[in-house]
Design an enzyme around this catalytic site. Structure first.
Site, short mmCIF file in Angstrom:
data_model
loop_
_atom_site.label_atom_id
_atom_site.label_comp_id
_atom_site.label_asym_id
_atom_site.label_seq_id
_atom_site.Cartn_x
_atom_site.Cartn_y
_atom_site.Cartn_z
N GLU A 362 -17.92 -32.99 28.10
CA GLU A 362 -16.86 -33.37 29.46
C GLU A 362 -18.24 -32.79 30.42
O GLU A 362 -18.32 -31.84 31.51
CB GLU A 362 -16.37 -31.59 29.34
CG GLU A 362 -15.05 -32.61 28.43
CD GLU A 362 -13.81 -31.82 28.96
OE1 GLU A 362 -13.67 -31.29 30.18
OE2 GLU A 362 -12.76 -31.44 28.38
N GLY A 363 -19.62 -33.04 30.01
CA GLY A 363 -20.89 -33.08 31.07
C GLY A 363 -21.84 -32.06 30.08
O GLY A 363 -21.28 -31.07 29.87
#
Ligand code: COS
Length: 408
Positions: A362-363
Protein backbone atom coordinates in the site's frame (compact mmCIF):
# COMPACT_ATOMS: atom_id res chain seq x y z
CA UNK A 1 -12.83 19.49 21.25
CA UNK A 2 -10.24 16.74 21.02
CA UNK A 3 -11.36 13.62 22.87
CA UNK A 4 -9.34 10.42 22.87
CA UNK A 5 -11.91 8.52 24.90
CA UNK A 6 -13.62 5.71 23.03
CA UNK A 7 -17.37 5.26 23.32
CA UNK A 8 -18.80 2.22 25.09
CA UNK A 9 -19.67 0.74 21.66
CA UNK A 10 -16.10 1.25 20.46
CA UNK A 11 -14.73 -0.37 23.61
CA UNK A 12 -16.92 -3.42 23.04
CA UNK A 13 -15.93 -3.58 19.39
CA UNK A 14 -12.30 -3.52 20.43
CA UNK A 15 -12.96 -6.21 23.00
CA UNK A 16 -14.74 -8.39 20.46
CA UNK A 17 -11.79 -8.10 18.06
CA UNK A 18 -9.27 -8.72 20.84
CA UNK A 19 -11.09 -11.84 22.06
CA UNK A 20 -11.28 -13.13 18.52
CA UNK A 21 -7.55 -12.51 18.03
CA UNK A 22 -6.72 -14.21 21.29
CA UNK A 23 -8.96 -17.25 20.91
CA UNK A 24 -9.18 -17.85 17.17
CA UNK A 25 -6.03 -16.34 15.67
CA UNK A 26 -3.10 -16.52 18.10
CA UNK A 27 -3.41 -20.25 18.85
CA UNK A 28 -2.86 -21.14 15.17
CA UNK A 29 -0.87 -18.12 13.95
CA UNK A 30 2.62 -19.61 14.27
CA UNK A 31 1.59 -22.93 12.73
CA UNK A 32 -0.17 -21.18 9.81
CA UNK A 33 2.92 -19.05 9.31
CA UNK A 34 5.22 -22.06 9.25
CA UNK A 35 3.09 -23.99 6.76
CA UNK A 36 1.77 -21.03 4.77
CA UNK A 37 -1.79 -22.21 5.50
CA UNK A 38 -4.59 -20.14 4.03
CA UNK A 39 -6.89 -19.26 6.96
CA UNK A 40 -10.18 -20.42 5.39
CA UNK A 41 -11.77 -21.44 8.70
CA UNK A 42 -10.86 -18.16 10.36
CA UNK A 43 -12.37 -16.22 7.45
CA UNK A 44 -15.71 -17.98 7.99
CA UNK A 45 -15.67 -17.31 11.73
CA UNK A 46 -14.58 -13.67 11.38
CA UNK A 47 -17.28 -13.10 8.76
CA UNK A 48 -19.93 -14.62 11.04
CA UNK A 49 -19.06 -12.41 14.01
CA UNK A 50 -18.86 -9.27 11.85
CA UNK A 51 -15.10 -8.74 11.86
CA UNK A 52 -14.96 -8.52 8.06
CA UNK A 53 -16.55 -6.02 5.68
CA UNK A 54 -17.33 -3.59 8.50
CA UNK A 55 -16.57 -0.74 6.06
CA UNK A 56 -19.49 -1.64 3.79
CA UNK A 57 -22.34 0.86 4.12
CA UNK A 58 -25.62 -0.28 5.64
CA UNK A 59 -27.44 0.22 2.34
CA UNK A 60 -25.43 -2.69 0.92
CA UNK A 61 -25.69 -5.03 3.87
CA UNK A 62 -22.67 -3.95 5.91
CA UNK A 63 -22.59 -2.23 9.29
CA UNK A 64 -21.19 1.04 7.84
CA UNK A 65 -18.60 1.27 10.61
CA UNK A 66 -16.51 4.42 10.86
CA UNK A 67 -12.87 4.46 9.77
CA UNK A 68 -11.87 4.81 13.42
CA UNK A 69 -13.94 1.75 14.37
CA UNK A 70 -12.18 -0.10 11.56
CA UNK A 71 -8.77 0.87 12.96
CA UNK A 72 -9.71 -0.46 16.40
CA UNK A 73 -10.59 -3.83 14.88
CA UNK A 74 -7.56 -3.91 12.58
CA UNK A 75 -5.08 -3.22 15.38
CA UNK A 76 -6.44 -6.06 17.49
CA UNK A 77 -6.67 -8.64 14.70
CA UNK A 78 -3.18 -7.75 13.54
CA UNK A 79 -1.96 -8.09 17.12
CA UNK A 80 -3.23 -11.67 16.73
CA UNK A 81 -1.50 -12.21 13.37
CA UNK A 82 -0.95 -9.58 10.69
CA UNK A 83 -0.84 -12.23 7.94
CA UNK A 84 -4.29 -13.46 8.87
CA UNK A 85 -5.55 -9.87 9.24
CA UNK A 86 -4.19 -9.03 5.78
CA UNK A 87 -6.46 -11.80 4.50
CA UNK A 88 -9.45 -10.64 6.53
CA UNK A 89 -8.99 -6.96 5.76
CA UNK A 90 -8.32 -7.13 2.03
CA UNK A 91 -12.01 -6.86 1.14
CA UNK A 92 -11.75 -3.31 2.46
CA UNK A 93 -9.09 -2.40 -0.09
CA UNK A 94 -10.80 -4.18 -2.98
CA UNK A 95 -14.22 -2.76 -2.32
CA UNK A 96 -13.35 0.84 -1.43
CA UNK A 97 -13.22 1.83 -5.14
CA UNK A 98 -16.69 0.29 -5.51
CA UNK A 99 -17.97 2.19 -2.47
CA UNK A 100 -16.43 5.41 -3.79
CA UNK A 101 -17.30 5.20 -7.46
CA UNK A 102 -19.45 2.19 -8.34
CA UNK A 103 -22.92 2.60 -9.80
CA UNK A 104 -25.84 1.66 -7.59
CA UNK A 105 -26.25 -1.60 -9.50
CA UNK A 106 -22.58 -2.55 -9.13
CA UNK A 107 -22.59 -1.71 -5.43
CA UNK A 108 -25.66 -3.84 -4.81
CA UNK A 109 -24.22 -6.78 -6.68
CA UNK A 110 -20.60 -6.79 -5.60
CA UNK A 111 -20.72 -5.32 -2.08
CA UNK A 112 -23.79 -7.50 -1.59
CA UNK A 113 -21.81 -10.63 -2.46
CA UNK A 114 -19.35 -9.89 0.35
CA UNK A 115 -22.04 -9.32 2.97
CA UNK A 116 -24.17 -12.30 1.92
CA UNK A 117 -21.40 -14.90 2.01
CA UNK A 118 -17.84 -15.11 3.33
CA UNK A 119 -16.31 -14.33 -0.05
CA UNK A 120 -13.12 -12.45 -0.84
CA UNK A 121 -12.26 -9.70 -3.30
CA UNK A 122 -8.86 -8.45 -4.49
CA UNK A 123 -7.37 -5.12 -5.53
CA UNK A 124 -5.30 -5.36 -8.73
CA UNK A 125 -3.12 -2.31 -9.24
CA UNK A 126 0.51 -3.47 -9.16
CA UNK A 127 2.19 -5.00 -12.19
CA UNK A 128 5.60 -6.61 -12.75
CA UNK A 129 6.92 -3.33 -14.20
CA UNK A 130 4.63 -0.91 -12.35
CA UNK A 131 4.92 -0.88 -8.56
CA UNK A 132 5.36 2.56 -7.01
CA UNK A 133 5.01 4.09 -10.47
CA UNK A 134 1.34 3.30 -10.96
CA UNK A 135 1.03 5.38 -14.12
CA UNK A 136 3.42 3.09 -16.02
CA UNK A 137 1.03 0.12 -15.93
CA UNK A 138 0.61 -1.89 -19.14
CA UNK A 139 -2.66 -3.74 -18.63
CA UNK A 140 -5.18 -2.48 -21.17
CA UNK A 141 -8.95 -2.28 -21.36
CA UNK A 142 -10.33 -1.73 -24.84
CA UNK A 143 -13.95 -0.79 -25.36
CA UNK A 144 -15.78 -3.01 -27.83
CA UNK A 145 -19.48 -2.20 -28.12
CA UNK A 146 -20.98 -2.41 -24.65
CA UNK A 147 -18.00 -4.33 -23.23
CA UNK A 148 -14.40 -3.75 -22.22
CA UNK A 149 -11.78 -6.35 -23.11
CA UNK A 150 -8.97 -6.54 -20.54
CA UNK A 151 -5.46 -7.88 -21.17
CA UNK A 152 -2.48 -7.87 -18.83
CA UNK A 153 -0.86 -9.21 -15.68
CA UNK A 154 -0.93 -8.11 -12.07
CA UNK A 155 1.39 -9.15 -9.25
CA UNK A 156 1.43 -9.23 -5.43
CA UNK A 157 -2.33 -9.55 -5.32
CA UNK A 158 -3.56 -10.27 -1.81
CA UNK A 159 -6.15 -13.07 -1.82
CA UNK A 160 -5.62 -13.24 -5.59
CA UNK A 161 -5.90 -17.02 -5.61
CA UNK A 162 -9.19 -17.04 -3.72
CA UNK A 163 -11.07 -13.89 -4.76
CA UNK A 164 -14.60 -14.03 -6.10
CA UNK A 165 -14.10 -10.68 -7.83
CA UNK A 166 -11.32 -8.21 -8.53
CA UNK A 167 -10.99 -4.43 -8.81
CA UNK A 168 -8.72 -4.06 -11.81
CA UNK A 169 -6.89 -0.97 -13.06
CA UNK A 170 -6.07 -0.81 -16.76
CA UNK A 171 -5.07 1.68 -19.42
CA UNK A 172 -8.00 2.90 -21.51
CA UNK A 173 -5.74 5.48 -23.16
CA UNK A 174 -2.15 4.26 -23.51
CA UNK A 175 -0.78 7.69 -24.43
CA UNK A 176 -2.29 9.61 -21.51
CA UNK A 177 -0.11 8.49 -18.57
CA UNK A 178 -1.99 8.65 -15.28
CA UNK A 179 -4.91 10.30 -17.07
CA UNK A 180 -5.45 7.17 -19.18
CA UNK A 181 -6.21 4.65 -16.41
CA UNK A 182 -9.66 3.25 -15.61
CA UNK A 183 -10.91 0.90 -12.91
CA UNK A 184 -13.23 -2.07 -13.38
CA UNK A 185 -14.94 -4.73 -11.36
CA UNK A 186 -14.02 -8.11 -12.83
CA UNK A 187 -15.74 -11.25 -11.58
CA UNK A 188 -13.42 -14.22 -11.32
CA UNK A 189 -15.61 -16.30 -13.62
CA UNK A 190 -15.08 -13.77 -16.43
CA UNK A 191 -11.83 -15.71 -16.97
CA UNK A 192 -9.27 -14.40 -14.48
CA UNK A 193 -6.23 -16.71 -14.45
CA UNK A 194 -4.29 -17.26 -11.22
CA UNK A 195 -0.68 -17.70 -12.34
CA UNK A 196 1.16 -18.43 -9.11
CA UNK A 197 1.15 -18.15 -5.36
CA UNK A 198 4.18 -16.35 -3.92
CA UNK A 199 6.34 -17.93 -1.21
CA UNK A 200 6.96 -15.05 1.18
CA UNK A 201 9.30 -13.94 3.95
CA UNK A 202 6.47 -12.98 6.31
CA UNK A 203 2.70 -12.80 6.60
CA UNK A 204 2.82 -16.32 5.24
CA UNK A 205 -0.79 -17.15 6.07
CA UNK A 206 -1.97 -14.55 3.57
CA UNK A 207 -2.32 -15.51 -0.06
CA UNK A 208 -0.31 -13.35 -2.46
CA UNK A 209 -0.72 -14.26 -6.11
CA UNK A 210 0.07 -13.20 -9.65
CA UNK A 211 -3.05 -13.05 -11.82
CA UNK A 212 -3.60 -12.40 -15.49
CA UNK A 213 -6.34 -11.30 -17.83
CA UNK A 214 -6.35 -12.68 -21.33
CA UNK A 215 -9.15 -11.14 -23.39
CA UNK A 216 -11.32 -10.96 -20.28
CA UNK A 217 -14.60 -9.26 -21.14
CA UNK A 218 -16.68 -7.24 -18.70
CA UNK A 219 -19.84 -5.22 -19.37
CA UNK A 220 -19.20 -1.46 -19.77
CA UNK A 221 -21.31 -0.97 -16.62
CA UNK A 222 -18.41 -2.50 -14.63
CA UNK A 223 -16.37 0.68 -15.11
CA UNK A 224 -15.91 2.43 -11.74
CA UNK A 225 -16.31 6.20 -11.99
CA UNK A 226 -15.59 7.73 -15.36
CA UNK A 227 -13.30 6.43 -18.07
CA UNK A 228 -9.68 7.55 -17.44
CA UNK A 229 -10.45 8.49 -13.83
CA UNK A 230 -8.94 5.33 -12.36
CA UNK A 231 -5.66 6.83 -11.14
CA UNK A 232 -7.37 9.34 -8.89
CA UNK A 233 -9.74 6.65 -7.72
CA UNK A 234 -6.75 4.49 -6.77
CA UNK A 235 -5.15 7.39 -4.87
CA UNK A 236 -8.41 8.22 -3.11
CA UNK A 237 -8.80 4.54 -2.21
CA UNK A 238 -5.33 4.49 -0.65
CA UNK A 239 -6.22 7.61 1.36
CA UNK A 240 -9.05 5.54 2.85
CA UNK A 241 -7.13 2.31 3.37
CA UNK A 242 -3.71 3.51 4.56
CA UNK A 243 -5.05 4.33 8.06
CA UNK A 244 -6.15 0.70 8.27
CA UNK A 245 -2.67 -0.49 7.29
CA UNK A 246 -1.20 1.87 9.87
CA UNK A 247 -3.51 0.32 12.49
CA UNK A 248 -2.24 -3.11 11.51
CA UNK A 249 1.35 -1.92 11.96
CA UNK A 250 0.41 -0.66 15.43
CA UNK A 251 -0.93 -4.16 16.17
CA UNK A 252 2.39 -5.77 15.22
CA UNK A 253 4.37 -3.15 17.14
CA UNK A 254 2.26 -3.64 20.26
CA UNK A 255 2.55 -7.41 20.09
CA UNK A 256 6.35 -7.17 19.77
CA UNK A 257 6.55 -4.67 22.64
CA UNK A 258 4.43 -6.84 24.94
CA UNK A 259 6.48 -9.94 24.21
CA UNK A 260 9.76 -8.08 24.69
CA UNK A 261 8.54 -6.56 27.94
CA UNK A 262 7.42 -9.91 29.38
CA UNK A 263 10.66 -11.54 28.33
CA UNK A 264 12.77 -8.74 29.82
CA UNK A 265 11.07 -9.25 33.17
CA UNK A 266 11.78 -13.00 33.15
CA UNK A 267 15.21 -13.32 31.60
CA UNK A 268 17.95 -13.07 34.22
CA UNK A 269 21.48 -11.97 33.33
CA UNK A 270 24.15 -10.57 35.64
CA UNK A 271 21.94 -11.66 38.56
CA UNK A 272 18.88 -9.56 37.72
CA UNK A 273 16.04 -9.62 35.18
CA UNK A 274 17.34 -7.84 32.08
CA UNK A 275 14.49 -5.31 32.51
CA UNK A 276 16.61 -3.90 35.36
CA UNK A 277 19.33 -2.91 32.90
CA UNK A 278 19.01 0.62 31.61
CA UNK A 279 20.00 -0.39 28.07
CA UNK A 280 16.90 -2.60 27.91
CA UNK A 281 14.68 -0.06 29.69
CA UNK A 282 15.50 2.60 27.12
CA UNK A 283 14.60 0.25 24.28
CA UNK A 284 11.28 -0.54 25.93
CA UNK A 285 10.63 3.14 26.62
CA UNK A 286 11.16 3.97 22.94
CA UNK A 287 8.84 1.13 21.95
CA UNK A 288 6.10 2.47 24.22
CA UNK A 289 6.42 6.02 22.89
CA UNK A 290 6.39 4.86 19.28
CA UNK A 291 3.33 2.63 19.71
CA UNK A 292 1.48 5.53 21.31
CA UNK A 293 2.54 8.04 18.64
CA UNK A 294 1.76 5.64 15.80
CA UNK A 295 -1.70 4.99 17.20
CA UNK A 296 -2.41 8.71 17.59
CA UNK A 297 -1.44 9.42 13.97
CA UNK A 298 -3.52 6.45 12.85
CA UNK A 299 -6.58 7.58 14.74
CA UNK A 300 -6.21 11.16 13.49
CA UNK A 301 -5.97 10.00 9.88
CA UNK A 302 -9.13 7.91 10.39
CA UNK A 303 -11.08 10.60 12.22
CA UNK A 304 -10.38 13.07 9.41
CA UNK A 305 -11.96 10.59 7.00
CA UNK A 306 -14.93 10.16 9.29
CA UNK A 307 -15.33 13.92 9.33
CA UNK A 308 -15.31 14.02 5.52
CA UNK A 309 -11.97 15.88 5.39
CA UNK A 310 -9.19 15.17 2.97
CA UNK A 311 -6.65 13.02 4.85
CA UNK A 312 -3.98 12.39 2.20
CA UNK A 313 -1.03 13.71 4.21
CA UNK A 314 -2.22 12.29 7.53
CA UNK A 315 -2.83 8.93 5.97
CA UNK A 316 0.76 8.91 4.66
CA UNK A 317 2.14 10.19 8.00
CA UNK A 318 0.32 7.37 9.79
CA UNK A 319 1.22 4.63 7.32
CA UNK A 320 4.90 5.67 7.16
CA UNK A 321 5.41 6.22 10.86
CA UNK A 322 3.50 3.16 12.05
CA UNK A 323 5.16 0.84 9.53
CA UNK A 324 8.66 2.06 10.35
CA UNK A 325 7.84 1.85 14.07
CA UNK A 326 6.60 -1.74 13.68
CA UNK A 327 9.83 -2.73 11.91
CA UNK A 328 12.03 -1.01 14.49
CA UNK A 329 10.11 -2.38 17.46
CA UNK A 330 10.07 -5.91 16.06
CA UNK A 331 13.83 -5.62 15.42
CA UNK A 332 14.45 -4.40 18.97
CA UNK A 333 12.22 -7.17 20.34
CA UNK A 334 14.53 -9.70 18.65
CA UNK A 335 17.46 -7.84 20.21
CA UNK A 336 15.93 -8.06 23.67
CA UNK A 337 15.37 -11.80 23.20
CA UNK A 338 19.04 -12.03 22.23
CA UNK A 339 20.03 -15.28 20.50
CA UNK A 340 16.60 -16.76 21.27
CA UNK A 341 15.01 -14.00 19.20
CA UNK A 342 16.68 -15.50 16.14
CA UNK A 343 15.14 -18.91 16.72
CA UNK A 344 11.82 -19.83 15.16
CA UNK A 345 10.60 -21.44 18.35
CA UNK A 346 10.34 -17.96 19.91
CA UNK A 347 7.53 -15.63 18.82
CA UNK A 348 9.35 -12.40 17.93
CA UNK A 349 11.09 -13.96 14.93
CA UNK A 350 7.71 -14.12 13.12
CA UNK A 351 6.84 -10.53 14.03
CA UNK A 352 10.20 -9.38 12.67
CA UNK A 353 9.42 -11.06 9.32
CA UNK A 354 5.80 -9.90 9.29
CA UNK A 355 6.66 -6.26 10.02
CA UNK A 356 8.76 -5.87 6.86
CA UNK A 357 5.82 -5.89 4.46
CA UNK A 358 4.22 -2.97 6.29
CA UNK A 359 7.00 -0.76 4.87
CA UNK A 360 6.28 -2.09 1.38
CA UNK A 361 2.61 -2.71 0.61
CA UNK A 362 0.00 0.00 0.00
CA UNK A 363 2.87 2.33 -0.84
CA UNK A 364 6.44 1.97 0.41
CA UNK A 365 7.74 4.17 3.21
CA UNK A 366 9.59 6.12 0.50
CA UNK A 367 6.34 6.72 -1.44
CA UNK A 368 4.67 7.93 1.77
CA UNK A 369 7.55 10.39 2.24
CA UNK A 370 7.09 11.52 -1.37
CA UNK A 371 3.40 12.19 -0.74
CA UNK A 372 4.21 13.97 2.54
CA UNK A 373 6.91 16.09 0.89
CA UNK A 374 4.63 17.09 -1.99
CA UNK A 375 1.71 17.90 0.29
CA UNK A 376 4.00 19.90 2.57
CA UNK A 377 5.86 21.78 -0.12
CA UNK A 378 2.85 22.30 -2.34
CA UNK A 379 -0.30 21.84 -0.30
CA UNK A 380 -3.29 21.09 -2.51
CA UNK A 381 -6.21 23.34 -1.93
CA UNK A 382 -8.68 21.58 0.34
CA UNK A 383 -10.13 19.57 -2.49
CA UNK A 384 -13.37 17.72 -1.84
CA UNK A 385 -12.48 14.46 -0.19
CA UNK A 386 -13.83 11.25 -1.62
CA UNK A 387 -17.15 10.24 -0.22
CA UNK A 388 -16.18 7.73 2.36
CA UNK A 389 -19.27 5.79 3.17
CA UNK A 390 -17.91 4.39 6.37
CA UNK A 391 -17.86 7.56 8.34
CA UNK A 392 -19.62 7.81 11.66
CA UNK A 393 -22.80 9.56 10.79
CA UNK A 394 -21.47 9.88 7.27
CA UNK A 395 -23.92 7.34 5.94
CA UNK A 396 -23.16 5.63 2.73
CA UNK A 397 -21.14 7.07 -0.08
CA UNK A 398 -23.08 7.87 -3.16
CA UNK A 399 -21.79 7.64 -6.65
CA UNK A 400 -22.46 11.28 -7.45
CA UNK A 401 -20.31 12.55 -4.59
CA UNK A 402 -17.60 10.09 -5.42
CA UNK A 403 -17.54 10.95 -9.09
CA UNK A 404 -17.23 14.64 -8.42
CA UNK A 405 -14.33 13.92 -6.08
CA UNK A 406 -12.60 11.74 -8.68
CA UNK A 407 -12.89 14.55 -11.11
CA UNK A 408 -11.67 17.19 -8.68
N1 COS B 1 -6.57 11.92 -4.17
C1 COS B 1 -7.06 12.39 -5.34
N2 COS B 1 -6.26 12.71 -6.39
C2 COS B 1 -4.93 12.57 -6.22
C3 COS B 1 -4.36 12.09 -5.03
C4 COS B 1 -5.24 11.78 -3.97
N3 COS B 1 -4.76 11.34 -2.81
N4 COS B 1 -3.01 12.04 -5.17
C5 COS B 1 -2.74 12.48 -6.41
N5 COS B 1 -3.89 12.81 -7.03
C6 COS B 1 -4.02 13.35 -8.38
C7 COS B 1 -3.15 14.58 -8.56
O1 COS B 1 -3.82 15.73 -8.13
C8 COS B 1 -2.91 14.59 -10.06
O2 COS B 1 -4.07 15.15 -10.66
P1 COS B 1 -4.05 15.90 -12.11
O3 COS B 1 -3.99 14.81 -13.13
O4 COS B 1 -5.35 16.62 -12.13
O5 COS B 1 -2.85 16.78 -12.13
C9 COS B 1 -2.87 13.11 -10.38
O6 COS B 1 -3.55 12.42 -9.33
C10 COS B 1 -1.47 12.57 -10.53
O7 COS B 1 -0.79 12.79 -9.31
P2 COS B 1 0.79 12.79 -9.21
O8 COS B 1 1.34 13.75 -10.19
O9 COS B 1 1.14 12.97 -7.77
O10 COS B 1 1.13 11.31 -9.72
P3 COS B 1 2.51 10.49 -9.81
O11 COS B 1 2.50 9.68 -11.04
O12 COS B 1 3.66 11.39 -9.55
O13 COS B 1 2.37 9.41 -8.62
C11 COS B 1 2.45 8.56 -6.41
C12 COS B 1 2.11 9.73 -7.35
C13 COS B 1 3.89 8.13 -6.50
C14 COS B 1 2.16 9.10 -5.02
C15 COS B 1 1.51 7.35 -6.73
O14 COS B 1 1.83 6.76 -7.95
C16 COS B 1 1.51 6.30 -5.64
O15 COS B 1 0.83 6.44 -4.62
N6 COS B 1 2.28 5.22 -5.84
C17 COS B 1 2.27 4.12 -4.90
C18 COS B 1 1.24 3.14 -5.29
C19 COS B 1 0.98 2.15 -4.22
O16 COS B 1 0.67 2.49 -3.07
N7 COS B 1 1.05 0.88 -4.59
C20 COS B 1 0.75 -0.16 -3.69
C21 COS B 1 -0.25 -1.06 -4.36
S1 COS B 1 -1.74 -1.14 -3.57
S2 COS B 1 -1.41 -2.64 -2.34
Amino acid sequence: MVDFKLTAEQESLRELAHDFAEKEIRPVAWEYDRDGTFPAEIIKKAWEVGLMNFHIPEAYGGPGASALDGCLIEEELSWGCSGIQTTLGCNGLASTPVVLAGSEEIKREYLGRLTEEPLLASFCLTEPEAGSDVASMRTTAVKKGDKYVINGSKVFITNGGYANWYTVYAKTDKEAGHRGISAFVVPRDAGVVVDKKEDKLGQRASNTAAVSFNDVEVPASHLLGGENEGFKLAMATLDVTRPAVAAMAVGIARAAMELATDYAKERVQFGVPIAMHQGIQFMIADMATEVEAARLLTWKSAVLLDQGERNTILSSHAKRFASDAAMKIATDAVQIYGGYGFIKEYPVEKLFRDAKIMQLYEGTSQIQRLVIARETLLPRRAAAPMAHGQGAGGGSANGAQAKSAVGS
